[in-house]
Design a protein around this motif. Structure first.
Motif, short mmCIF file in Angstrom:
data_model
loop_
_atom_site.label_atom_id
_atom_site.label_comp_id
_atom_site.label_asym_id
_atom_site.label_seq_id
_atom_site.Cartn_x
_atom_site.Cartn_y
_atom_site.Cartn_z
N SER A 172 20.21 64.88 40.39
CA SER A 172 20.97 65.96 41.02
C SER A 172 21.61 65.50 42.32
CB SER A 172 20.06 67.15 41.25
OG SER A 172 18.87 66.70 41.83
N THR A 174 20.41 63.91 45.72
CA THR A 174 20.09 64.22 47.12
C THR A 174 20.92 63.32 48.02
OG1 THR A 174 18.21 62.75 46.91
CG2 THR A 174 17.73 65.10 46.88
N THR A 175 21.49 62.26 47.45
CA THR A 175 22.32 61.37 48.24
C THR A 175 23.80 61.62 47.97
OG1 THR A 175 22.25 59.78 46.47
CG2 THR A 175 20.60 59.52 48.19
N GLY A 176 24.08 62.57 47.08
CA GLY A 176 25.47 62.92 46.83
C GLY A 176 26.16 62.07 45.78
N ARG A 496 20.64 72.60 49.67
CA ARG A 496 19.72 72.15 48.62
C ARG A 496 20.49 71.76 47.39
NH1 ARG A 496 14.27 73.28 49.39
NH2 ARG A 496 13.85 74.64 51.16
N THR A 497 19.90 70.85 46.59
CA THR A 497 20.46 70.57 45.28
C THR A 497 20.08 71.74 44.38
OG1 THR A 497 18.47 69.55 44.44
CG2 THR A 497 20.03 68.09 45.57
N LYS A 501 15.86 70.51 45.91
CA LYS A 501 15.54 69.49 46.91
C LYS A 501 16.49 69.63 48.09
CE LYS A 501 14.39 66.08 43.38
NZ LYS A 501 13.01 66.17 43.05
N GLN A 503 18.97 68.60 50.78
CA GLN A 503 19.93 67.47 50.89
C GLN A 503 19.97 67.00 52.33
OE1 GLN A 503 23.03 69.83 48.95
NE2 GLN A 503 23.24 68.19 47.47
N ARG A 504 18.99 66.17 52.67
CA ARG A 504 18.87 65.73 54.07
C ARG A 504 20.09 64.93 54.51
NH1 ARG A 504 13.83 66.25 52.31
NH2 ARG A 504 12.43 67.42 53.66
N LYS A 506 23.03 65.59 54.11
CA LYS A 506 24.03 66.51 54.67
C LYS A 506 23.64 66.89 56.10
CE LYS A 506 26.12 68.50 50.63
NZ LYS A 506 26.11 69.60 49.66
#
Ligand code: 3SK
Length: 513
Positions: A172, A174-176, A496-497, A501, A503-504, A506
């Motif tokens: 999903s 979290t790193t984009g 969040r995704t 999770k 999305q740190r 961001k």
């Protein structure tokens, strides 16, 4: 040779479960029940639609787009049955995100819930490689349901190899940057033989319910494959809120619940309004389970939370513990079938009590689709999940942070989730995420993003300043003071995704003040 679809359908029906309820659901107007025999028949009719009408051949990749409902489940199983590769996608994805997946996996056909087809049609304009979309959950001419009507209810599964790819699950991100993870027919069965057997100890009498989308392997396993593999019942419901999940547990007499810690936390204040007498096991994964949430859940329900960590790359949960084996503050031990260890910077096993990179091996593992990042994930047969963990003398694994979430401030190592856990204990705080931000003097500083239970508390700047300093003092009083967040920002929500999770990455792009 192995086609995993048989293991959830005809094999189970033949074991005496043909008339047992396989899937329950509810639409706006009615409740729905499919027995194993009915599920087999529907899957077989869809298989005929895929082969005869869509003209797909074994190995073709099929994008699946739908919320958690019986037709979405039947379509996934039918794609496997005809030897194609299922690429389930998150219902909330927008056209651009869908088009990245379509292009990366070179997908020429899609099965899509009618309610979600518009966005996919936009994606198709961006990615013309997608040639055909068939809609389900629709009675229109040309829909899957309409085409199914004339099809036979039997279909001999295509004779696939155990190591043919049947599932490409996209992380999903979290790193984009989403990555496609490929899984074989044998992997799908392997996850059913690991966590649900040894940790969850699920029974054929179990009724499974929960929130993770079927497009997330946490949901695919927990809400569909695990129940079907043993002849239990899957309850598939869309758009659940904390309140409607609690209500549905009572209504369907669910015994096993899968959701993420945030959802359990949101359910807590409402628990006293429901009986929850049927509920026996609650599984938490998808993000780290704070000890405070585990303890509050146990106090409210009497149930010991089954925490687990999995990864899309590994397909499902590989570290967990249940019942008397569960420990507050620890995720658990390696699930039987898997091995886990902690590696130091040099890739050697780290001593007990030292934080390092979590490494896992077992019957499933990472195979990225055309992605250079494969070499970072798999090293000497170990899968490096990107989590920083510590193992204790008893073999319990304690989560510290994502490896890229370790904050190094003035020479001290600070694990963001440890600070989050303290801040979450402050009575004014509902959600929180802690990241490191670049700082000239200290290298990084600890910054907390906080969602308050009552946002009006910070409507005036003086009150806001007072609350910042109160939270800072609260952290200093509970952990080593160098871990306190020098900077706190109040937010309405955390990014969040779709799988929940945070999305740190961001949050890390914001400034310190
Ligand atoms: O995020 C997790 O912990 C997880 C759990 C189960 C299956 C898949 C995933 C990504």
């Amino acid at each position: 040779r192995l086609n995993c679809a048989n293991a959830f359908l005809e094999d189970i029906a033949a074991q005496g479960f043909a008339d047992k309820i396989a899937i329950r659901s509810a639409s706006a107007h009615a409740s729905l029940k499919w027995t194993y025999a009915e599920l087999c028949a529907k899957v077989n009719q869809i298989a005929h639609v895929i082969v005869d009408e869509m003209r797909l051949a074994p190995g073709n990749r099929v994008l699946l787009r739908g919320a958690n409902n019986p037709m979405m489940a039947a379509c996934i199983l039918a794609v496997w049955k005809v030897g194609c590769v299922a690429v389930p996608t998150m219902p909330l994805l927008r056209a651009k995100e869908l088009s990245v997946i379509i292009d990366k996996a070179q997908i020429s056909a899609a099965l899509c819930s009618a309610a979600l087809h518009e966005e996919l049609e936009v994606a198709q304009k961006l990615s013309p490689v997608l040639q055909q979309i068939k809609c389900f959950n629709s009675e229109e001419v040309g829909s899957v349901e309409q085409l199914m009507q004339s099809k036979p209810t039997s279909f001999a599964a295509v004779d696939t190899h155990a190591e043919d790819v049947c599932l490409i699950s996209f992380t999903s991100g979290t790193t984009g940057m989403p990555k496609g993870t490929m899984h074989f027919h044998r992997d799908v069965l392997a996850i059913c033989d690991c966590f649900p057997r040894s940790i969850l100890q699920s029974q054929t009498s179990d009724i499974f319910i929960g929130t993770p989308p079927l497009a997330f392997t946490f949901g695919l396993g927990g809400l569909l494959l695990f129940p079907l593999r043993i002849g239990a019942t899957a309850v598939l419901l869309e758009k659940l809120t904390p309140e409607t999940l609690l209500k549905s547990i009572d209504e369907y007499q669910a015994t096993v619940c899968f959701t993420a810690p945030t959802f359990y936390r949101q359910m807590l204040p409402m628990v006293p309004n429901f009986s929850l007498k049927s509920l026996q096991k609650t599984v938490s994964a998808g993000e780290t389970l704070p000890a405070a949430t585990r303890e509050a859940w146990q106090a409210a329900t009497g149930l010991i939370m089954i925490d687990g960590i999995g990864a899309t790359e590994m397909l499902h949960i590989f570290i967990s513990a249940a019942g008397e084996h569960a420990r507050s503050g620890a995720t658990g031990k390696a699930v039987p079938g898997y091995q886990a260890c902690v590696l130091d910077e040099q890739g050697n096993p780290a001593p007990v009590g030292v934080t390092g990179r979590l490494a896992v091996k077992g019957p499933t593992g990472c195979r990225y689709l055309a992605d250079d990042r494969q070499k970072n994930y798999v090293l000497n047969g170990w899968n490096l999940t990107g989590d920083a963990y510590e193992m204790d003398a008893e073999g319990y694994f304690h989560y510290r942070a994502r490896t890229d979430d370790m904050i190094i401030t003035a020479g001290y190592n600070v694990a963001g989730p440890e600070v989050e856990e303290i801040i979450l204990k402050h009575p004014a705080v509902a959600e929180c995420a802690v990241v490191g931000l670049p700082d000239e003097e200290r290298g990084q500083i600890v910054k907390a993003f906080v969602v308050l239970r009552d946002a009006s508390k910070v409507s005036d700047p003086l009150a806001s300043e007072a609350l910042v300093s109160e939270i800072q003092q609260f952290v200093k009083a509970n952990v080593a003071p160098y871990k306190y967040p020098r900077c706190i920002e109040f937010k309405d929500a955390l990014p969040r995704t779709e799988t929940g999770k945070v999305q740190r990455f961001k949050l890390k792009t914001t400034t310190a003040k």
